[in-house]
Design an enzyme around this catalytic site. Structure first.
Site, PDB file in Angstrom:
ATOM      1  CG  ASP A 164      44.438  43.168  45.202  1.00  0.00           C
ATOM      2  OD1 ASP A 164      44.441  43.437  44.165  1.00  0.00           O
ATOM      3  OD2 ASP A 164      45.562  42.550  45.575  1.00  0.00           O
ATOM      4  CB  SER A 165      44.547  40.004  41.743  1.00  0.00           C
ATOM      5  OG  SER A 165      45.684  40.995  41.938  1.00  0.00           O
ATOM      6  CB  CYS A 187      42.629  44.270  41.867  1.00  0.00           C
ATOM      7  SG  CYS A 187      43.433  43.633  40.459  1.00  0.00           S
ATOM      8  CD  GLU A 237      53.787  39.641  44.463  1.00  0.00           C
ATOM      9  OE1 GLU A 237      54.142  38.358  44.345  1.00  0.00           O
ATOM     10  OE2 GLU A 237      52.497  39.628  44.500  1.00  0.00           O
ATOM     11  CB  CYS A 268      49.872  48.435  39.597  1.00  0.00           C
ATOM     12  SG  CYS A 268      50.220  46.664  40.099  1.00  0.00           S
ATOM     13  CG  HIS A 296      52.078  44.574  43.513  1.00  0.00           C
ATOM     14  ND1 HIS A 296      50.537  44.407  43.655  1.00  0.00           N
ATOM     15  CD2 HIS A 296      52.889  43.517  44.024  1.00  0.00           C
ATOM     16  CE1 HIS A 296      50.588  43.050  43.962  1.00  0.00           C
ATOM     17  NE2 HIS A 296      51.839  42.426  44.179  1.00  0.00           N
TER      18      HIS A 296
HETATM   19  N1  DGL Z   1      46.384  43.758  41.930  1.00  0.00           N
HETATM   20  C1  DGL Z   1      46.912  43.867  40.595  1.00  0.00           C
HETATM   21  C2  DGL Z   1      46.619  45.516  40.036  1.00  0.00           C
HETATM   22  O1  DGL Z   1      46.688  46.297  40.833  1.00  0.00           O
HETATM   23  C3  DGL Z   1      48.308  43.530  40.591  1.00  0.00           C
HETATM   24  C4  DGL Z   1      48.662  41.927  40.566  1.00  0.00           C
HETATM   25  C5  DGL Z   1      48.357  41.341  39.625  1.00  0.00           C
HETATM   26  O2  DGL Z   1      48.515  41.437  38.563  1.00  0.00           O
HETATM   27  O3  DGL Z   1      47.179  40.689  39.991  1.00  0.00           O
HETATM   28  O4  DGL Z   1      46.504  45.523  39.108  1.00  0.00           O
END
Ligand code: DGL
Length: 260
Positions: free
Chosen positions: A3-4, A66, A145, A177, A179
């Site tokens: 993931d990012s 991600c 977050e 997403c 989050h």
């Molecule tokens: N993990 C990213 C997503 O699911 C969200 C956070 C980011 O922008 O890196 O798109």
């Protein structure tokens, strides 16, 4: 799984629940998060480095937790790597297309995910008559977050972002997403009980269980599953954030790595 950053730990939750016997190697590119506002070329470059790192750990399967990386980089990774790869777009879109009562489907995600059109295309591939409304909700990432999901600010921002979906009377909404599941309660409140919320991480865990079985890759051993966590930066808030997304204490070892 990569993931990012740490948001992908919401996907780890589903994987551990559904596939408790499978060991997980998680890479969070915490030094370069967020991916959501970056260009497609950079997202593809970062995703390649993430995937090659995991391939170097001898994994049997790569999961792209991600949404942004799945939307922008999955086809490129599939072409480059011999290891099976699954992102969240296809399972999330297939679930929404299947479960939507009237085919009026909303998608929310980062700027990169929505701009790619990946969810929109995948939904209409499954259900050509579906009407899809998509909108980026960039402020949802910092709200999640900060643990601010139950605040007045979250309520106001959610009302504002989701008003077009209420007006369009969508019957389902993809939380596109990592989050957004943290904000599920405030999103559900804004849309009302008639709108089904689809969590692509949950959909991925189900699809992955099927694909692992289909490829005869399910872990049959009796050994306890292991979790290994790698990050590219370990900020002071690492533990707090990780535990928010994971939903419990993080006891497994965490190692910092340099992808360059
Ligand atoms: N993990 C990213 C997503 O699911 C969200 C956070 C980011 O922008 O890196 O798109």
């Amino acid at each position: 799984m990569f993931d990012s950053g740490l948001g992908g730990l919401t996907v780890v939750r589903h994987l551990r629940r559904l596939l408790p016997q499978e060991s997980i190697v998680y890479l969070g590119d915490t030094a370069r998060v967020p991916y959501g506002s970056r260009s497609p070329e950079i997202i593809r470059k970062f995703a390649r480095q993430d995937a090659y790192f995991l391939a170097g750990r001898n994994v049997k399967y790569i999961v792209i937790a991600c949404n942004t990386a799945s939307a922008q980089a999955e086809p490129d990774l599939v072409r480059r790597l011999a290891i099976p790869i699954m992102g969240v777009i296809e399972p999330g879109a297939a679930t929404a297309a299947r479960e939507s009562a009237g085919g009026r489907i909303g998608v929310i995600g980062t700027l990169g995910t929505i701009a790619s059109g990946a969810y929109q295309q995948a939904i209409t591939a499954h259900r050509p008559e579906a009407e899809v409304l998509a909108r980026a909700c960039p402020l949802f990432v910092p709200l999640a977050e900060e643990g601010a999901q139950a605040t007045m600010a979250a309520r106001l921002i959610t009302e504002d972002y989701l008003a077009p979906f209420r007006d369009a009377a969508v019957d389902s909404l993809i939380l596109g997403c990592t989050h957004y599941p943290i904000l599920e309660a405030v999103i559900a409140d804004a849309l009302g009980p008639a709108v089904r919320l689809v969590d692509p991480g949950r959909a991925l865990a189900t699809a992955l269980a099927g694909d692992l079985a289909g490829r005869d890759l399910r872990c049959a051993g009796q050994d306890e599953a292991q979790q290994q966590y790698f990050v590219t930066d370990r900020s002071a808030r690492f533990q707090e954030l990780a535990e928010r997304f994971l939903g419990h204490r993080l006891c497994s070892p965490v190692e910092q790595v340099d992808l360059d």
